[in-house]
Each structure stands twice: as structure tokens, then as C-alpha cells.
Scaffold this active site. Sequence first.
Site, PDB file in Angstrom:
ATOM      1  N   SER A  20       5.439  19.053   3.410  1.00  0.00           N
ATOM      2  CA  SER A  20       6.262  17.858   3.151  1.00  0.00           C
ATOM      3  C   SER A  20       7.704  18.253   2.828  1.00  0.00           C
ATOM      4  CB  SER A  20       5.699  17.086   1.949  1.00  0.00           C
ATOM      5  OG  SER A  20       4.448  16.544   2.244  1.00  0.00           O
ATOM      6  N   GLY A  91       2.624  12.920  11.443  1.00  0.00           N
ATOM      7  CA  GLY A  91       2.877  11.582  10.912  1.00  0.00           C
ATOM      8  C   GLY A  91       4.147  11.549  10.076  1.00  0.00           C
ATOM      9  N   ARG A 119      -2.215   6.305  15.398  1.00  0.00           N
ATOM     10  CA  ARG A 119      -2.004   6.086  13.958  1.00  0.00           C
ATOM     11  C   ARG A 119      -1.119   4.861  13.708  1.00  0.00           C
ATOM     12  NH1 ARG A 119      -0.995  11.627  10.990  1.00  0.00           N
ATOM     13  NH2 ARG A 119      -1.334  10.259   9.214  1.00  0.00           N
ATOM     14  N   GLN A 166       5.182   8.397   3.077  1.00  0.00           N
ATOM     15  CA  GLN A 166       5.838   8.314   4.383  1.00  0.00           C
ATOM     16  C   GLN A 166       6.505   6.958   4.555  1.00  0.00           C
ATOM     17  OE1 GLN A 166       2.943   9.474   7.339  1.00  0.00           O
ATOM     18  NE2 GLN A 166       2.855  11.571   6.571  1.00  0.00           N
ATOM     19  N   ASP A 311      -4.534  14.550   0.688  1.00  0.00           N
ATOM     20  CA  ASP A 311      -4.844  15.522   1.752  1.00  0.00           C
ATOM     21  C   ASP A 311      -5.927  16.511   1.331  1.00  0.00           C
ATOM     22  OD1 ASP A 311      -2.982  14.325   3.390  1.00  0.00           O
ATOM     23  OD2 ASP A 311      -1.368  15.698   2.846  1.00  0.00           O
ATOM     24  N   LYS A 338      -5.765   9.033   8.894  1.00  0.00           N
ATOM     25  CA  LYS A 338      -5.065  10.336   8.920  1.00  0.00           C
ATOM     26  C   LYS A 338      -5.221  10.951  10.316  1.00  0.00           C
ATOM     27  CE  LYS A 338      -3.512  10.295   4.730  1.00  0.00           C
ATOM     28  NZ  LYS A 338      -2.064  10.183   4.505  1.00  0.00           N
ATOM     29  N   ARG A 384      -6.967  19.818   8.508  1.00  0.00           N
ATOM     30  CA  ARG A 384      -7.585  19.834   7.163  1.00  0.00           C
ATOM     31  C   ARG A 384      -9.116  19.829   7.252  1.00  0.00           C
ATOM     32  NH1 ARG A 384      -3.326  20.565   4.362  1.00  0.00           N
ATOM     33  NH2 ARG A 384      -1.464  19.356   4.774  1.00  0.00           N
TER      34      ARG A 384
END
Length: 424
Positions: A20, A91, A119, A166, A311, A338, A384
Site C-alpha cells: 500500500s 485494485g 471487481r 481505496q 488481507d 477481493k 494471498r
Amino acid sequence: MEIKKAKKLSGSLVIPGDKSISHRAIMFGSLAEGTTRITNFLEGADCLSTISCFQKMGIDIENTSGEILVHGKGLHGLCAPTETLDVGNSGTSTRLISGILAGQDFVSELTGDASIQKRPMKRIMTPLSQMGADIVSLNGNGCAPLKISGKKLHAIHYNSPVASAQVKSCVLLAGMYSDGITRVTEPVLSRNHTEIMLNYFGANVTAEGTTASIKPDPSLYGREILVPGDISSAAYFIAAGLLVPNSEILLKNVGINPTRDGILRVCKAMGADITLLNETTEGEPTADLLIRSSTLHGTTVEGAIIPTLIDELPMIAVMAAFAEGTTVIRDAQELRVKESDRIQVMTENLQEMGADIQATEDGMIIHGGKPLHGAEIDSHLDHRIAMSFAVAGLLSEGTLSIKNGECVNISYPKFYSDLYSLAE
Ligand code: S3P
């Protein structure tokens, strides 16, 4: 990718840069005047997509011996891209860059891979349209590809229905190109890296409770940025160190911003032995984490902690499968949108390995303690998911094979070699 049972984990690891924060350093550096020098930048595929988008808008970005130099051109210095901006799987790039594009004096198009094209983007199209932006989903389904015709924007106070950094960041970035103070209120506080870093670059962002406000037309100046290690990447090693017997590992330079540290709080609630060493508090706080094998028990994960570990929930689901007793995860419906539907994919794959897990609309219920066995599981190209199951594989009988396991490149290209460097 094939993973076998480990006897113990030992040694230390420097955790790669936060995803991030790396994205934001490129974006804000591009909009600043002068050069921004970024160290410990995460060279994962997602952050490289952000670099390529800004290069296509005329920003000179150099990658020199472990440092990234961004030669920013100021708030109004971007050029119209001559081709579609490709965000790949990211994203964060899609939603934050859209906020910036909404305020430019050019038209642009932005798209990404198959996952990105599914998404939800209405969550940013709604507030940006309220600000006067012209943003269209080209397939009419509320997803990318997006066409954005930049405009002079109006300031709004946006009450976001989702706790999403976001969405919040998208609106705050658009707010820099608006005619007054732009505010975003979220139902629950999400990660605040945008607020911290924009102020460091010279913007005026204030935060009160779950509301963040930004003044328009700031002058941003190039800065030195040292990116802390990503706690979301550390999470796999935290879990592995706790669960593999006789382990002791040191994870160095991990970001422990309170809007991101939910994983530590949940591990503690499950009975984990984690010690924080060498804590720093300036800017983004960091620490070294000493992890020792622990006997874990189930817990409930719900409410305001959810955005601080969103996450890490796939990893928490695996930990819960190996803990004694029941773990309940709720209020986590965001997991369904996600990189994959993480509630469905975690449930299917853990069941495949013999776990007692049930999906709910907004989470999972896991009755832990059953021994798991190897299986063939599908990552669904979700980084992930792949990393969470690599940890599950260290703890299971037989061999676990992970389809498309190389998708870890999105956020942690050296993941498997780092894991093997600690395992016996
Ligand atoms: C991110 C915010 C989170 C997180 C994502 C990165 C960010 O998404 O899941 O991996 O950098 O702002 P949401 O804000 O949509 O929850």
C-alpha cells in the site's frame, strides 16, 4: 508449487516493503514537484503496474540499485496517456489512480486483468460522479475498463457505505482537484497511509474519528521515503512461526501502523507468543517481531478490527483450522470482492484438506484442531490464497500442491525462497 511438512522454522527475515505504501509513494511522488527517492520499494507486479501507469502519463521513474527515483511534475503535470493504462491485478492502482484522473484536463482509459474486470468500481464511480467527474464503465457492468474524462471537481462530504481505504483515498485524491474541502466518512476506520503520506508531501489532510478531510490544490514536494516491511507479508511467517513446532523466528522492520496491526491483536487473543523489539514511532511505526511456537485456541474476529486485518483473513482462517476450538469470522463481506471470493475459495480449499469449515454470508466458522492432509488446491490466481496455503502445507501430512502458485509475484516475489530459508 509443492509444499511439504516442516519440522521447525528458525532464523530471521527482512520483510519486503509495504504494498500500500509503495503504491502511494509512486503516485504522490509523481504529483509532487522535484524528486522523490524511495527505498525498500516493493517490486511486486502490482506496484510495477502503478509505475508503468505514471510513466505512460509522462513521469520519469528510475529504478537504480534498490532505489526508485520519481521525478515528479507537480499536481497539474501529468500528460494525457497515448494508450490505455493497464493496472494488471491491482485494485489499489485502479481506485486511487481513478481519483487522480478524475481531476485532469484530459480523457483516459484504464483497465486490468480478468480479476480486475470483475471487481466493483461503482464504489468509486458514485462519489466521483457526485463531484462532477465523468467516469464510465465501458462494459456497462460497473467494472473496468473505465473511461474517465477529467473535470474541475466539486468538493463533497462523502458518507462511504464501505470501510475501504481505496475508496477513501480515491475521494481524497480527487479532492485535491476540487473547489473546497472534501470529506470522507467511513463506517469504520480503514488504513490511513494516504493521510499520513500526503501530509508528509505537504498536503493538508486532517482526520477526526472516521472522517478524513483534505484542502484543495496543495503544493506537494518530492521527499525521501523509507517503506516499512509489509505486515500483510509478515503475516504468513507470523502464522508459520507460531504453528510449526519448536520454531523461533525474527521478522525485521515490520510496519505496525494501528490501522494495520489487527493480525497481531488476533494472534495474541489466540494465545500467541509474539514480542515486539526495536520499535520506532516516527511516521509509519515499525518493529521487529520475535515469533515463538505457541498453542493456539479459537477466537471471534468481528467489528472494527476487520479493516485492520482484511488481507490477513485467509491466513487467519488457516491458523484457526490448526487452533483448538472454534473461530468465528464475521463482518467480513468485503472478502467476497477481493482478488478472488476469499470466503468461498478458503472454505473449498480448507475442506479439501480435511478441515471443518463453513462459509457464511460475511465470514467463516472454523472448528479447529482436525489434522489436515495434502491436496491439490487452486489459488484462483490470488496471491494471498497461495501464500496462506503454502503455510498450511508446512503443517499437513503429505504434499500440498498449489495451482498457479507463482501468483505470489503480485505482492511477494521472493516468498517461497524466503519460506524455504527458514524451514527445516
Ligand atoms: C488497500 C486497501 C484494502 C486492501 C488492499 C490494499 C490499500 O482494500 O485490501 O489490499 O492500499 O488502500 P480496501 O480498501 O478496498 O478494503
